[in-house]
Design an enzyme around this catalytic site. Structure first.
Site, PDB file in Angstrom:
ATOM      1  N   CYS A   1     -73.219  47.076  28.157  1.00 25.32           N
ATOM      2  CA  CYS A   1     -74.112  47.240  29.307  1.00 25.32           C
ATOM      3  C   CYS A   1     -75.509  46.718  28.974  1.00 25.32           C
ATOM      4  O   CYS A   1     -75.696  45.511  28.899  1.00 25.32           O
ATOM      5  CB  CYS A   1     -74.088  48.684  29.778  1.00 25.32           C
ATOM      6  SG  CYS A   1     -74.526  48.802  31.515  1.00 25.32           S
TER       7      CYS A   1
ATOM      8  N   GLN B   1     -76.846  42.883  28.268  1.00 21.92           N
ATOM      9  CA  GLN B   1     -78.008  42.288  28.954  1.00 21.92           C
ATOM     10  C   GLN B   1     -79.022  41.784  27.925  1.00 21.92           C
ATOM     11  O   GLN B   1     -79.612  40.708  28.098  1.00 21.92           O
ATOM     12  CB  GLN B   1     -78.638  43.311  29.905  1.00 21.92           C
ATOM     13  CG  GLN B   1     -77.674  43.757  31.016  1.00 21.92           C
ATOM     14  CD  GLN B   1     -78.244  44.838  31.929  1.00 21.92           C
ATOM     15  OE1 GLN B   1     -79.333  45.370  31.689  1.00 21.92           O
ATOM     16  NE2 GLN B   1     -77.520  45.177  32.983  1.00 21.92           N
TER      17      GLN B   1
ATOM     18  N   HIS C   1     -68.438  49.792  30.511  1.00 22.25           N
ATOM     19  CA  HIS C   1     -68.427  50.740  29.382  1.00 22.25           C
ATOM     20  C   HIS C   1     -67.005  50.983  28.884  1.00 22.25           C
ATOM     21  O   HIS C   1     -66.344  51.917  29.354  1.00 22.25           O
ATOM     22  CB  HIS C   1     -69.027  52.076  29.826  1.00 22.25           C
ATOM     23  CG  HIS C   1     -70.486  52.003  30.121  1.00 22.25           C
ATOM     24  ND1 HIS C   1     -71.443  52.398  29.218  1.00 22.25           N
ATOM     25  CD2 HIS C   1     -71.148  51.556  31.206  1.00 22.25           C
ATOM     26  CE1 HIS C   1     -72.648  52.214  29.743  1.00 22.25           C
ATOM     27  NE2 HIS C   1     -72.493  51.696  30.945  1.00 22.25           N
TER      28      HIS C   1
ATOM     29  N   GLU D   1     -66.114  52.328  26.236  1.00 22.67           N
ATOM     30  CA  GLU D   1     -66.016  53.595  25.477  1.00 22.67           C
ATOM     31  C   GLU D   1     -65.488  54.746  26.320  1.00 22.67           C
ATOM     32  O   GLU D   1     -64.943  55.705  25.776  1.00 22.67           O
ATOM     33  CB  GLU D   1     -67.385  53.949  24.862  1.00 22.67           C
ATOM     34  CG  GLU D   1     -68.479  54.418  25.817  1.00 22.67           C
ATOM     35  CD  GLU D   1     -69.281  53.279  26.442  1.00 22.67           C
ATOM     36  OE1 GLU D   1     -68.774  52.138  26.481  1.00 22.67           O
ATOM     37  OE2 GLU D   1     -70.404  53.533  26.929  1.00 22.67           O
TER      38      GLU D   1
HETATM   39  N1  GLN Z   1     -80.457  49.628  32.474  1.00 25.51           N
HETATM   40  C1  GLN Z   1     -79.397  48.702  32.693  1.00 25.51           C
HETATM   41  C2  GLN Z   1     -78.972  48.660  34.150  1.00 25.51           C
HETATM   42  O1  GLN Z   1     -79.236  49.568  34.894  1.00 25.51           O
HETATM   43  C3  GLN Z   1     -78.209  49.000  31.806  1.00 25.51           C
HETATM   44  C4  GLN Z   1     -77.527  50.296  32.107  1.00 25.51           C
HETATM   45  C5  GLN Z   1     -76.618  50.777  31.011  1.00 25.51           C
HETATM   46  O2  GLN Z   1     -76.716  50.337  29.868  1.00 25.51           O
HETATM   47  N2  GLN Z   1     -75.749  51.720  31.320  1.00 25.51           N
HETATM   48  O3  GLN Z   1     -78.367  47.717  34.568  1.00 25.51           O
END
Ligand code: GLN
Length: 542
Positions: A383, A387, A509, A511
């Site tokens: 996630c 990014q 995710h 996990e």
């Molecule tokens: N902050 C980022 C978003 O909202 C990643 C969220 C996360 O890692 N769960 O897209």
């Protein structure tokens, strides 16, 4: 079984005694006897769900397939039982009150005074009963969060009292307490347990079984003493010793006869012994690793391990599958700088960059990813981790110097990660992200295809920002591959660097889906790649 049976798990003396693990272990034992079981957590706090809670306060927020942001205990339930949970498996006081107040506003109560008893308790009971009808379960285990004696738990204990009265032998109550060892006296002390059971009795609930968390063995005399003072039979006093792994607990509970006591109370017959073959095989592998591998978890909540509970457990599952012990090194991203990153990351055979929100520690995560990319260290970004990998690549490979996510820099020239279109008009915080399971189509000739061995997968999400598709050509030109795409909305779900031995970032995710019975393939392959990078043999070659 014709009628669903209800088991309640309450806690006394202190929090953190492991009600979630006891509930999950009991579920495992009943399942191993061929019964269908689900577990539910009732949380007495006022938040509608834990989605808005700081991980430092409450640990990880676990996300279900149907997009519920729930308590981390639901993660344990899934990891132990391999049965998916849903919104119905986690109810908070906030949600109960919200439902009651909504009904009041609609006029559903026909002018009566709305009160804790019966309206709040009826709503709680309704949520408990509803779960049974959803899956036609033999057993519903309901864990009551908090500790008896807390003001906010009162309506829940009262609901248990009522259900018990209504259902009689279809209902059992397990009370989990602490039997502390006083080293100065050289003795285990039963008084806190006696007091805690008394408190429960004052609220009209007599527990059927008492599970005693303890550092030392309870001898038969001590068990009899607890039984005598607490109105239960000595066989219903169950010892729960500190365990070296949470996955030992089902076996320990089996040895103590927890499942047998529960069935006795509920008048359930089971001719068969629980079949724990696969579970014991998992434990055998877990305890006898052939290799050890060092993997770094780079995140900003590393001081509290519960913040990354599901990731940590996924490594336990994937390590076991690979016959290795994963030594997870928790690394605070806030303190990683280009100057000290070699010192902090050297010797790791894999680097995972964790999910998260907010600016703190972002530059450290980006630096760690640069290190992993340049030094060919296997990398998994989850996630926010994915990014950050996109931002790193944009800045250091493509040359977009100030590339960023608009979550952190609204005015960047290169918004390579940007807020999703459907998120732009959302103002409230709770339950408003892109949540739950969404499909992802996997591209041919990719690591992702090797990992999943399927072209269409479902993974759980929790985010507001996404890869900005406008930049795809520049990224592809420089060697990044987009190997997983949401088919309906064309969102990037998986990124890879084919030139690197193993470099994968995922917007979802994984996990949340790893269980003992089905370790997640992404973690299995990541650990395998780390083993190839470098590991230590700890068991002799046979
Ligand atoms: N902050 C980022 C978003 O909202 C990643 C969220 C996360 O890692 N769960 O897209």
């Amino acid at each position: 079984m014709t009628e669903t049976k209800y088991i309640f798990v309450t806690g006394g003396v202190t929090s953190s005694l492991g009600k979630g693990i006891i509930s999950s272990s009991l579920a495992k034992l009943l399942q191993a006897r061929g019964f269908s079981v689900t577990i539910q957590k009732l949380d007495p706090y006022i938040n509608i769900d834990p989605g808005t809670l700081n991980p430092y306060e409450h640990g990880e927020c676990f996300v279900t397939d149907d997009g519920a942001e729930t308590d981390l205990d639901l993660g344990h339930y899934e990891r132990f039982s391999n049965v998916r949970t849903s919104q119905a498996n986690n109810v908070t006081t906030g949600r109960i009150y919200q439902a009651v107040i909504d009904k009041e506003r609609r006029g559903d109560y026909l002018g009566s005074t709305v009160q804790v008893i019966p309206h709040i308790t009826d709503e709680i009971k309704h949520r408990i009963m509803l779960l049974a009808t959803k899956g036609n379960y033999d057993f519903v285990i309901t864990e009551i969060g908090g500790t008896v004696g807390d003001i906010e738990s009162l309506p829940y204990i009262e609901s248990v009292r009522q259900i018990r009265w209504e259902l009689g032998n279809r209902c059992a109550v397990i009370h989990l307490t602490l039997v502390p060892y006083l080293s100065a006296a050289g003795e285990l002390k039963t008084k806190p347990t006696q007091h805690s059971v008394k408190l429960l009795q004052e609220q009209g609930v007599q527990p059927d079984i008492i599970v005693c968390r303890t550092e030392r063995h309870l001898n038969p005399t001590l068990k009899s003493k607890i039984a005598l003072f607490c109105n239960v039979s000595p066989t219903a006093v169950i010892e729960s010793l500190d365990a070296s792994s949470i996955y030992d607990v089902p076996i320990m509970m089996r040895e103590e006869g927890l499942d047998v006591e529960v069935m006795k109370r509920l008048q359930v017959n089971s001719a068969t012994e629980p079949d724990l073959t696969r579970w014991t095989e998992f434990l055998r592998k877990l305890k006898n690793p052939e290799f050890e591998v060092n993997i770094g978890l780079v995140g900003k909540y590393v001081e509290l391990k519960d913040s990354y509970k599901s990731i940590i457990e996924s490594f336990v599952h994937a390590g076991t599958e690979n016959h290795c012990k994963v030594n997870l090194k928790m690394i605070q991203s806030e303190y990683i700088t280009p100057e000290n990153c070699v010192e902090k990351l050297e010797g790791l055979s894999g680097i995972l960059v964790a999910p998260g929100f907010g600016n703190r520690g972002i530059e450290g995560k980006i630096t760690a990813i640069r290190y992993a990319r340049e030094n060919k260290v296997p990398f998994l970004g989850i996630c926010l981790g994915m990014q950050c990998a996109v931002i790193e690549f944009a800045r250091n490979v493509i040359g977009f110097a100030d590339a960023h996510s608009t979550e952190f820099d609204k005015h960047t020239t290169y918004p390579v990660i940007d807020i999703m279109e459907q998120q732009k008009k959302i103002a409230g915080l709770g339950g408003t992200m892109r949540l739950g399971a969404y499909p992802c189509r996997i591209v041919k000739e990719s690591t992702a295809l090797e990992v999943y061995d399927a072209e269409l997968i479902l993974e759980r999400h929790r985010h507001r920002y996404e890869f900005n598709n406008k930049f795809i050509p520049e990224f592809e030109k420089k060697g990044m591959k987009f190997t997983g795409i949401n088919p309906k909305e064309n969102l990037v779900e998986i990124i890879e660097l084919p030139e690197h031995p193993w470099f994968v970032g995922v917007q979802f995710h994984p996990e949340y889906r790893s269980t003992v019975a089905e370790p997640h393939p992404l973690f299995i392959h990541f650990v395998k790649a780390a083993l190839n990078k470098g590991c230590k043999r700890v068991a002799p070659v046979l």
